[in-house]
Design a protein around this motif. Structure first.
Motif, PDB file in Angstrom:
ATOM      1  N   UNK A 261      56.180  41.865  45.948  1.00 46.71           N
ATOM      2  CA  UNK A 261      56.240  42.490  47.069  1.00 46.71           C
ATOM      3  C   UNK A 261      54.914  42.054  47.850  1.00 46.71           C
ATOM      4  N   UNK A 262      54.353  43.039  48.330  1.00 44.04           N
ATOM      5  CA  UNK A 262      53.149  43.053  49.250  1.00 44.04           C
ATOM      6  C   UNK A 262      51.801  43.285  48.244  1.00 44.04           C
ATOM      7  N   UNK A 263      51.685  43.310  47.206  1.00 43.12           N
ATOM      8  CA  UNK A 263      50.978  43.634  46.239  1.00 43.12           C
ATOM      9  C   UNK A 263      50.348  42.478  45.178  1.00 43.12           C
ATOM     10  N   UNK A 264      49.110  42.027  45.216  1.00 40.74           N
ATOM     11  CA  UNK A 264      48.585  41.158  44.373  1.00 40.74           C
ATOM     12  C   UNK A 264      48.006  41.785  43.142  1.00 40.74           C
ATOM     13  N   UNK A 265      48.246  41.190  42.068  1.00 45.07           N
ATOM     14  CA  UNK A 265      47.859  41.942  40.838  1.00 45.07           C
ATOM     15  C   UNK A 265      46.626  40.981  40.295  1.00 45.07           C
ATOM     16  N   UNK A 266      45.377  41.557  39.838  1.00 46.74           N
ATOM     17  CA  UNK A 266      44.442  40.725  39.287  1.00 46.74           C
ATOM     18  C   UNK A 266      43.925  41.537  37.804  1.00 46.74           C
ATOM     19  N   UNK A 267      43.846  40.855  36.516  1.00 49.89           N
ATOM     20  CA  UNK A 267      43.173  41.517  35.495  1.00 49.89           C
ATOM     21  C   UNK A 267      42.204  40.517  35.063  1.00 49.89           C
ATOM     22  N   UNK A 268      41.100  41.175  34.560  1.00 50.84           N
ATOM     23  CA  UNK A 268      40.050  40.418  33.905  1.00 50.84           C
ATOM     24  C   UNK A 268      39.783  41.080  32.766  1.00 50.84           C
ATOM     25  N   UNK A 269      39.559  40.408  31.757  1.00 51.40           N
ATOM     26  CA  UNK A 269      38.838  40.816  30.445  1.00 51.40           C
ATOM     27  C   UNK A 269      37.699  40.084  29.922  1.00 51.40           C
ATOM     28  N   UNK A 270      36.604  40.665  29.179  1.00 49.56           N
ATOM     29  CA  UNK A 270      35.568  39.918  28.750  1.00 49.56           C
ATOM     30  C   UNK A 270      35.341  40.433  27.391  1.00 49.56           C
ATOM     31  N   UNK A 271      34.450  39.596  26.613  1.00 46.90           N
ATOM     32  CA  UNK A 271      34.185  40.205  25.459  1.00 46.90           C
ATOM     33  C   UNK A 271      33.387  39.147  24.674  1.00 46.90           C
TER      34      UNK A 271
END
Length: 291
Positions: A261-271
């Motif tokens: 729809x009108x939403x963008x998703x971003x996921x960031x992981x670090x380790x």
């Protein structure tokens, strides 16, 4: 050496003698009007008309035909106008239409909130973020206030904030919600939902495409990528080589980019340890299900 004799001049043309005067033509004998006319005498039609000065009059028939055609056209036009003027005028349809009758029966009930995606996305965007898992610790940070990120804060996470600011203003940035937590000793997770007004441009789609482009750009040899089921073009990326940012210890990273729809998703992981595909994929799938 003897001189060449001069070329003699061309002899002058002889002067013609004075032309004799032309004798006067004898007058024709008088015509006897009472004398019978020889009707059998042949007439030379091709002979020039002496009275016309040697030329025969032509074109009278053509002019008569053209004049008759013009008169016929004028007469036909006048007749058509008179016939049309004598007819009854054609009635035009009315400008106003008849009122539409209202349908019978009860109006359909509105969709419940759990089925109307617009109701959910127009509400508190933070409620759509994944909740931090049990045992995870919330990270105190300055990039956001109470789970919200304004435009200046969001573009500050990019390498060229001023350029990105203009881009997101053009793309009708609306708001952004963010959550972040820490598990174990070194693993961090950050999830962002960026929403757009999206009146003229599919900004959520463009933002996701841009994120996926930069996720693999320049790191193809050290990056694995997989599609996120049920998202169309959503993808997760696992970077297999650790990198150091601003002098910090090298960290492995993984990321996910998708839109709905009108939403963008971003996921960031670090380790400090390599992140597995299943770990980033699980977060991406569960977050998209909430949208």
């Amino acid at each position: 050496m003897e001189e060449e004799p001069a070329r003699p001049a061309a002899p002058a043309a002889p002067t013609p003698p004075d032309a004799p005067q032309t004798a006067a033509a004898p007058e024709p004998p008088p015509v006897d009007e009472a004398a019978p006319v020889d009707e059998a005498a042949p007439v030379d039609e091709a002979a020039p008309d002496a009275a016309a000065g040697g030329s025969r009059r032509r074109g009278r028939t053509t002019l008569l035909i053209a004049a008759a055609a013009v008169l016929g056209l004028v007469a036909g036009t006048c007749t058509g106008v008179l016939v049309q003027a004598g007819r009854e005028p054609t009635k035009l349809p009315p400008l106003s239409q008849a009122a539409l009758t209202r349908g019978e029966g009860a109006a359909p009930k509105p969709l419940p909130a759990d089925q109307d995606r617009r109701v959910r996305t127009d509400g508190d965007l933070r409620e759509l973020l994944l909740k931090k898992p049990r045992g995870a610790r919330e990270i105190e940070w300055l990039d956001g206030v109470d789970g919200w990120m304004d435009l200046a804060t969001y573009v500050g996470t990019f390498g060229s904030p001023s350029e990105q600011f203009s881009e997101y203003v053009h793309d009708d940035f609306r708001r952004a919600a963010v959550t972040r937590w820490k598990t174990g000793a070194t693993r961090t997770v950050e999830i962002r939902l960026i929403q757009f007004h999206q009146e003229e441009v599919l900004s959520a789609l463009e933002g996701s495409d841009t994120g996926r482009h930069w996720a693999g750009w320049g790191r193809e040899d050290d990056t694995d990528r997989w599609p996120v089921p049920g998202t169309g073009d959503g993808e997760v990326f696992v970077h297999n080589r650790p990198e150091s940012v601003d002098g910090s210890p090298p960290l492995y990273s993984a990321e996910a980019h998708a839109w709905r729809g009108d939403i963008e998703m971003e996921i960031w992981m670090a380790d400090t340890e390599r992140i597995g595909k299943d770990q980033i994929m699980d977060l991406a799938r569960r977050q998209m299900e909430r949208l």
